[in-house]
Structure formats: C-alpha cells, structure tokens
Enzyme design. Structure first.
Site, PDB file in Angstrom:
ATOM      1  N   THR A  18     -10.149 -91.735 -40.108  1.00  0.00           N
ATOM      2  CA  THR A  18      -9.434 -90.717 -39.334  1.00  0.00           C
ATOM      3  C   THR A  18      -7.961 -90.730 -39.756  1.00  0.00           C
ATOM      4  O   THR A  18      -7.497 -91.693 -40.350  1.00  0.00           O
ATOM      5  CB  THR A  18      -9.526 -91.004 -37.830  1.00  0.00           C
ATOM      6  OG1 THR A  18      -9.110 -92.345 -37.604  1.00  0.00           O
ATOM      7  CG2 THR A  18     -10.949 -90.836 -37.322  1.00  0.00           C
ATOM      8  N   LEU A  37      -7.817 -91.175 -47.443  1.00  0.00           N
ATOM      9  CA  LEU A  37      -8.200 -92.594 -47.505  1.00  0.00           C
ATOM     10  C   LEU A  37      -6.924 -93.421 -47.644  1.00  0.00           C
ATOM     11  O   LEU A  37      -6.483 -93.746 -48.734  1.00  0.00           O
ATOM     12  CB  LEU A  37      -9.143 -92.810 -48.694  1.00  0.00           C
ATOM     13  CG  LEU A  37      -9.778 -94.188 -48.855  1.00  0.00           C
ATOM     14  CD1 LEU A  37     -10.402 -94.669 -47.570  1.00  0.00           C
ATOM     15  CD2 LEU A  37     -10.798 -94.140 -49.970  1.00  0.00           C
ATOM     16  N   HIS A  38      -6.295 -93.717 -46.502  1.00  0.00           N
ATOM     17  CA  HIS A  38      -5.013 -94.431 -46.525  1.00  0.00           C
ATOM     18  C   HIS A  38      -5.238 -95.943 -46.555  1.00  0.00           C
ATOM     19  O   HIS A  38      -6.363 -96.416 -46.708  1.00  0.00           O
ATOM     20  CB  HIS A  38      -4.126 -93.980 -45.362  1.00  0.00           C
ATOM     21  CG  HIS A  38      -4.828 -93.886 -44.053  1.00  0.00           C
ATOM     22  ND1 HIS A  38      -4.981 -94.957 -43.235  1.00  0.00           N
ATOM     23  CD2 HIS A  38      -5.447 -92.832 -43.443  1.00  0.00           C
ATOM     24  CE1 HIS A  38      -5.655 -94.576 -42.158  1.00  0.00           C
ATOM     25  NE2 HIS A  38      -5.950 -93.305 -42.257  1.00  0.00           N
ATOM     26  N   ALA A  39      -4.144 -96.690 -46.418  1.00  0.00           N
ATOM     27  CA  ALA A  39      -4.189 -98.134 -46.712  1.00  0.00           C
ATOM     28  C   ALA A  39      -5.124 -98.911 -45.795  1.00  0.00           C
ATOM     29  O   ALA A  39      -5.839 -99.805 -46.245  1.00  0.00           O
ATOM     30  CB  ALA A  39      -2.772 -98.717 -46.632  1.00  0.00           C
TER      31      ALA A  39
END
Lengths: 87, 134
Positions: free
Chosen positions: A84, A13-15
C-alpha cells in the site's frame, strides 16, 4: 518445474515492502527472483528489489526454483498484493 | 528462534547514526540495530566508549557487525576490535564491514532480520557497494 505467479501492484514498491519481501525470501531454500518492467532481481537482496523500480500498476512476476518453491511464491505473492502507499 | 546478528552503526554524527538505524530498522523489521554517533560530549566525531556500549546493546550471542561511516570512525572501530581480542568477556564475534553506510546498513538489517549468520550479514553489507540506484 519452477513455480511462478504475477501480481499487479496497488502502490509503488517502496523500501519497507522491499525489506519484507527480502526477509521472507531469505527464509526459503529456493532461489527466488522478482521481475518487473524488463528488470530482474534476486528477491533475497533488498537493494536489488528496490532497484526494480516497480511502481503502482506494474506487474511483478515471482519465480522460485527449489524444494520449497511453491510456498516461496505464495508468501511473496501475499506481500506483493498487500503493498500500500507509504504512510 | 535463534539469536540474531546485531548491527552497530558508527557515524561522526549522532543524528546520522540514529537516522540510519531508524531507516534500516524499518526496512529490516526485527533486526537489532544500535547507533553510536558523535562524541561523548555531543560533538561531531566518534567515541570508542559509545561504540563499545552499542556493541553490548546489539549483542545477542550471534555476533555483531559494525558499519562505520568515514575515516576516523574506522580507526575508532579498529582500536576497539583490538581491545576486544584481548577481552575474555567479549560478546561473541565482532566484525567490521567495508560498506556504504546507508545501503550497507539496510542490506545488513534485512539479512540479519532473516536470521542469517554473521558472514552472510557482512557479505550483504559489502555487496551493497555494487548496488545501483538508477
């Protein structure tokens, strides 16, 4: 009765998805929280969502409590399911 | 759709201001962000003219939040705000956030992109001071 749903992340779960989640959550009246790995965050706070540190394979629980709670859970579930790997 | 609060990032470094604007614009997709970094002749420092132009670019009628990086950037912004108070053509409310530069920019961008009013955008930026990374 608050609504909730679990999503297993396909990627970290990136920025960017954290921002998508926070923008979407802010559009609902309901209080919306995300939890993962024993941590819990206000879904309307992008920094809080990033601080969850949720990585690929982790299960994220969406909980919403308020007049539009079902729609809030649906919207955030869709975003979480679409996470993704960063390009 | 109502007008969004604009965000102006003021840094001593043009590259830092533009990089922070790029990052905040990716995380808070749809937010209106203008960078004002460096001096007019491309050195490290701040320029009241650049900040003023950035405020105009970012303004859509719902107000503008300025996030400065360090020391003299804050002074430059304060002088500009004093000038705006005397200006009948000022572009709506303009406020300054006392916030960490990168985290504040990202939090403000997301909140502004969601259509929140200026006080909420400023509060999101200032609350970023308490956000932990680890």
């Amino acid at each position: 009765m608050p609504a909730s749903s679990d999503v297993t992340l396909k990627a970290d779960l990136h920025a960017r998805p954290a921002g998508q989640l926070a923008v979407a959550a802010a559009g609902f009246q309901a209080a919306v929280r995300l939890s993962a790995g024993g941590r819990d965050a206000d879904a309307k706070s992008v920094l809080g969502v990033m601080q969850l540190g949720a990585s690929a394979g982790a299960t994220v629980t969406v909980r919403a409590d308020g007049p539009d709670e079902a729609a809030a859970v649906d919207a955030l579930t869709v975003i979480l399911a679409a996470v993704t790997p960063a390009g | 759709m109502t007008a969004l609060v604009g965000i102006v990032l003021v840094s001593h470094s043009a590259a830092l201001a533009e990089g922070a604007a790029e990052l905040a614009g990716q995380v808070g997709a749809g937010a209106v962000i203008a960078a004002a970094g460096g001096t007019g002749d491309g050195r490290l420092g701040t320029s009241a003219e650049k900040v003023s132009a950035a405020v105009e670019r970012a303004s859509a009628g719902a107000g503008v939040l300025i996030i400065p990086d360090l020391g003299s950037a804050v002074l430059t912004v304060k002088v500009l705000l004093a000038d705006l108070e005397d200006d009948d053509d000022a572009p709506g409310p303009v406020e300054v956030a006392d916030a960490p530069f990168v985290e504040g920019a990202v939090a403000a961008a997301v909140t502004a992109a969601a259509g929140a009013p200026l006080p909420a955008v400023r509060a999101a930026a200032e609350e970023a001071r308490d956000a932990r990374k680890l």
